[in-house]
Design a protein around this motif. Sequence first.
Motif, PDB file in Angstrom:
ATOM      1  N   GLU A  64      21.260   1.791   1.186  1.00 49.57           N
ATOM      2  CA  GLU A  64      21.917   3.216   1.961  1.00 49.57           C
ATOM      3  C   GLU A  64      20.695   4.167   2.020  1.00 49.57           C
ATOM      4  N   SER A  65      19.386   4.030   1.321  1.00 49.78           N
ATOM      5  CA  SER A  65      18.720   4.949   1.097  1.00 49.78           C
ATOM      6  C   SER A  65      17.727   5.370   2.411  1.00 49.78           C
ATOM      7  N   GLY A  66      17.578   4.371   3.251  1.00 48.42           N
ATOM      8  CA  GLY A  66      16.723   4.347   4.450  1.00 48.42           C
ATOM      9  C   GLY A  66      15.388   4.178   4.212  1.00 48.42           C
ATOM     10  N   SER A  67      14.972   3.926   2.849  1.00 48.52           N
ATOM     11  CA  SER A  67      13.480   3.465   2.669  1.00 48.52           C
ATOM     12  C   SER A  67      13.028   2.263   2.677  1.00 48.52           C
ATOM     13  N   GLN A  68      13.811   1.303   2.664  1.00 48.93           N
ATOM     14  CA  GLN A  68      13.634   0.075   2.911  1.00 48.93           C
ATOM     15  C   GLN A  68      13.246  -0.381   4.122  1.00 48.93           C
ATOM     16  N   ALA A  69      12.601  -1.584   4.446  1.00 43.69           N
ATOM     17  CA  ALA A  69      12.234  -2.170   5.678  1.00 43.69           C
ATOM     18  C   ALA A  69      12.869  -3.461   5.810  1.00 43.69           C
ATOM     19  N   VAL A  70      13.586  -3.999   6.725  1.00 41.32           N
ATOM     20  CA  VAL A  70      14.052  -5.141   6.942  1.00 41.32           C
ATOM     21  C   VAL A  70      13.186  -5.981   7.715  1.00 41.32           C
ATOM     22  N   VAL A  71      12.632  -7.143   7.166  1.00 36.55           N
ATOM     23  CA  VAL A  71      11.891  -7.950   7.685  1.00 36.55           C
ATOM     24  C   VAL A  71      12.608  -9.502   8.329  1.00 36.55           C
ATOM     25  N   SER A  72      12.959  -9.093   9.689  1.00 35.51           N
ATOM     26  CA  SER A  72      13.464 -10.454  10.241  1.00 35.51           C
ATOM     27  C   SER A  72      12.472 -11.495  10.785  1.00 35.51           C
ATOM     28  N   LEU A  73      12.907 -12.808  10.386  1.00 32.13           N
ATOM     29  CA  LEU A  73      12.124 -13.828  10.717  1.00 32.13           C
ATOM     30  C   LEU A  73      12.704 -14.477  12.133  1.00 32.13           C
ATOM     31  N   SER A  74      13.377 -13.879  12.673  1.00 32.95           N
ATOM     32  CA  SER A  74      14.094 -14.597  13.905  1.00 32.95           C
ATOM     33  C   SER A  74      13.087 -15.064  14.830  1.00 32.95           C
ATOM     34  N   ARG A  75      11.807 -14.227  14.956  1.00 32.57           N
ATOM     35  CA  ARG A  75      10.960 -14.927  16.091  1.00 32.57           C
ATOM     36  C   ARG A  75      10.371 -15.904  15.528  1.00 32.57           C
ATOM     37  N   ARG A  92       0.869  -1.288  -0.016  1.00 36.43           N
ATOM     38  CA  ARG A  92      -0.042  -0.114  -0.054  1.00 36.43           C
ATOM     39  C   ARG A  92       0.827   1.295  -0.176  1.00 36.43           C
ATOM     40  N   HIS A  93       1.937   1.197   0.760  1.00 35.95           N
ATOM     41  CA  HIS A  93       2.835   2.538   0.930  1.00 35.95           C
ATOM     42  C   HIS A  93       4.023   2.285   0.003  1.00 35.95           C
ATOM     43  N   ASN A  94       4.006   1.165  -1.072  1.00 38.48           N
ATOM     44  CA  ASN A  94       5.194   1.171  -1.996  1.00 38.48           C
ATOM     45  C   ASN A  94       6.625   1.160  -1.216  1.00 38.48           C
ATOM     46  N   VAL A  95       6.782   0.339  -0.282  1.00 43.45           N
ATOM     47  CA  VAL A  95       7.899   0.198   0.616  1.00 43.45           C
ATOM     48  C   VAL A  95       8.664  -1.126   0.022  1.00 43.45           C
ATOM     49  N   ALA A  96       9.800  -1.006  -0.159  1.00 41.74           N
ATOM     50  CA  ALA A  96      10.754  -2.339  -0.575  1.00 41.74           C
ATOM     51  C   ALA A  96      10.970  -3.010   0.777  1.00 41.74           C
ATOM     52  N   ILE A  97      10.988  -4.285   0.783  1.00 47.61           N
ATOM     53  CA  ILE A  97      11.339  -5.408   1.763  1.00 47.61           C
ATOM     54  C   ILE A  97      12.597  -6.150   1.436  1.00 47.61           C
ATOM     55  N   VAL A  98      13.220  -6.323   2.596  1.00 47.48           N
ATOM     56  CA  VAL A  98      14.340  -6.937   2.789  1.00 47.48           C
ATOM     57  C   VAL A  98      14.543  -7.980   3.605  1.00 47.48           C
ATOM     58  N   PRO A  99      14.250  -9.283   3.450  1.00 45.94           N
ATOM     59  CA  PRO A  99      14.088 -10.365   4.218  1.00 45.94           C
ATOM     60  C   PRO A  99      15.161 -10.739   4.864  1.00 45.94           C
ATOM     61  N   GLN A 100      15.375 -11.171   6.179  1.00 41.25           N
ATOM     62  CA  GLN A 100      16.528 -11.474   6.858  1.00 41.25           C
ATOM     63  C   GLN A 100      16.312 -12.665   7.888  1.00 41.25           C
ATOM     64  N   GLY A 101      17.162 -13.589   7.726  1.00 43.28           N
ATOM     65  CA  GLY A 101      17.043 -14.777   8.828  1.00 43.28           C
ATOM     66  C   GLY A 101      18.230 -14.528   9.872  1.00 43.28           C
ATOM     67  N   GLY A 102      19.139 -15.168  10.030  1.00 45.01           N
ATOM     68  CA  GLY A 102      20.274 -15.102  10.939  1.00 45.01           C
ATOM     69  C   GLY A 102      21.418 -14.101  10.715  1.00 45.01           C
ATOM     70  N   ASN A 103      21.267 -13.467   9.347  1.00 46.81           N
ATOM     71  CA  ASN A 103      22.230 -12.595   9.175  1.00 46.81           C
ATOM     72  C   ASN A 103      23.478 -12.915   8.977  1.00 46.81           C
ATOM     73  N   THR A 104      23.716 -14.239   8.397  1.00 43.32           N
ATOM     74  CA  THR A 104      25.133 -14.757   8.324  1.00 43.32           C
ATOM     75  C   THR A 104      25.839 -15.281   7.017  1.00 43.32           C
ATOM     76  N   GLY A 105      24.791 -14.236   6.019  1.00 42.24           N
ATOM     77  CA  GLY A 105      24.884 -14.508   4.583  1.00 42.24           C
ATOM     78  C   GLY A 105      26.542 -13.885   4.187  1.00 42.24           C
ATOM     79  N   LEU A 106      26.836 -14.480   3.062  1.00 41.62           N
ATOM     80  CA  LEU A 106      28.260 -13.799   2.688  1.00 41.62           C
ATOM     81  C   LEU A 106      28.257 -13.145   1.616  1.00 41.62           C
ATOM     82  N   SER A 107      27.184 -12.735   0.854  1.00 43.72           N
ATOM     83  CA  SER A 107      27.352 -11.836  -0.270  1.00 43.72           C
ATOM     84  C   SER A 107      26.243 -10.661  -0.046  1.00 43.72           C
ATOM     85  N   GLY A 108      25.847 -10.231   0.991  1.00 45.76           N
ATOM     86  CA  GLY A 108      25.011  -8.900   1.314  1.00 45.76           C
ATOM     87  C   GLY A 108      23.785  -9.234   0.849  1.00 45.76           C
ATOM     88  N   GLY A 109      23.054 -10.242   0.489  1.00 51.13           N
ATOM     89  CA  GLY A 109      21.837 -10.567   0.305  1.00 51.13           C
ATOM     90  C   GLY A 109      20.671 -10.168   1.242  1.00 51.13           C
TER      91      GLY A 109
END
Length: 480
Positions: free
Chosen positions: A90-101, A68-85
Amino acid sequence: MNAAAPATSDVFVLECIAAIGDTNVLRDPSDMAGYLTDWRKRYTGQARAVLRPGSTEEVAEIVRIAARHNVAIVPQGGNTGLSGGATPDESGSQAVVSLSRMRAVRAIDPANNTITVEAGCVLADMQRAARESDRLFPLSLAAEGSCTIGGNLSTNAGGTAVLAYGTTRELCLGLEVVTASGEIWSGLRGLRKDNTGYDLRDLFIGAEGTLGIITAAVMKLYPLPAAHMTALAAVDTPHEALKLLEIAQRAAGPLLTGFELMSDFCLSLVGKHFPDMRYPFAERHGQVVLLELSDNESEEHARNLFESLMQTAFDEGVVQDAVVAQNLTESRAFWNLREHIPLAQAEEGLNIKHDIAVPISRIGHFIDETAVLIAAAAPGSRMVVFGHLGDGNLHYNVQTPEGGDPRAFLKTYQTQLNRIVYDNVVAHHGTISAEHGIGKLKVEDNARVKTPVELSLMRALKHALDPHGRMNPGKVIADA
């Protein structure tokens, strides 16, 4: 709002707070910091917020709010990835969605040999849950104490047991996914056979969250082996290591579950930076192979098999020396040598890393040819070559010359040496990313080595499943 959270007039953030609770929407920079830098500290981004949903329904609601708000999403697990995925831009416009819970083990079906887990379940916890049901979950990685199954699936992680059990993709039977439109696809079927159309499961595995968010999975289990047997074998060259692999596969077949190659320079770095880890042989050898058998019969059967195959290797002049672990402590010590190679590299200084794979039959030739090309381009470079020889996956890394300035070396040579390595990988019909994913790191290289037809098909899939480009943009494929 909790006291630590700054006030906001951001409607997107306010709707996320209403959906998943104030304490699960992080906005304070200190709270978000651990989610914004990748494991290697190569990339640091900014985020509108870090969102920590606790259920698949909450993930879906977040995606709908983002749409609805045209916000990009960055999914994240344990944040142990080795390629920056899993790192935002750096825009500050994206939202990180952590599945840690979302870390629950939903079900274990021993008769069907399956385990159903949420995406945030830590790999070591999965392994433990399987063992408690007298089963084996064979995926094993150095980061297994913190990486999650969702991240493993999103990068199609490999690890040390691919030779016998396959990659994460091959261990997965079904998925639950939140699509880019916020719908939930429930494909948690623990079936070995299902021929009812397109394989949607495989589209999302290895996609690094660019097509949707994996929220749960059904994974294969196996009977617990009765015994493990581990050995180190000294050989002169990678070519001899490949001969040993052929002997071991002929003798042990599916019981051969590990076959790791380590060059002498790799082990010399381990000894330099971790002096308590003793070199296993009286004399230095060009290469050391770590072999492991997993036997469902008995330790005696595994030991006899090991002794037989090693005797064959000695008789054929393939192996120069060998040592078999006599107990679990020695076995762990052997694996520690292998697992400390990346740590020793880090202690030695910055280096140029490559996670590549070529057909097993081409490995020796690839190593020989590429070493000559790199020595000509960057004299004095030290090659740190190790990896999962049994499945063709090498960590083919280039260390700064002795006494050199690592930062200056990377600035001068990284692009050129990447090109040399990747071009020779392609010449040997290989891949530039075997198990670490593309992420941000290899987007341009991926676009260069893929054929136009491959790129066109990938872009078509991306546009079909994520037409507005909101799912982890800038990762895997450029200009999608």
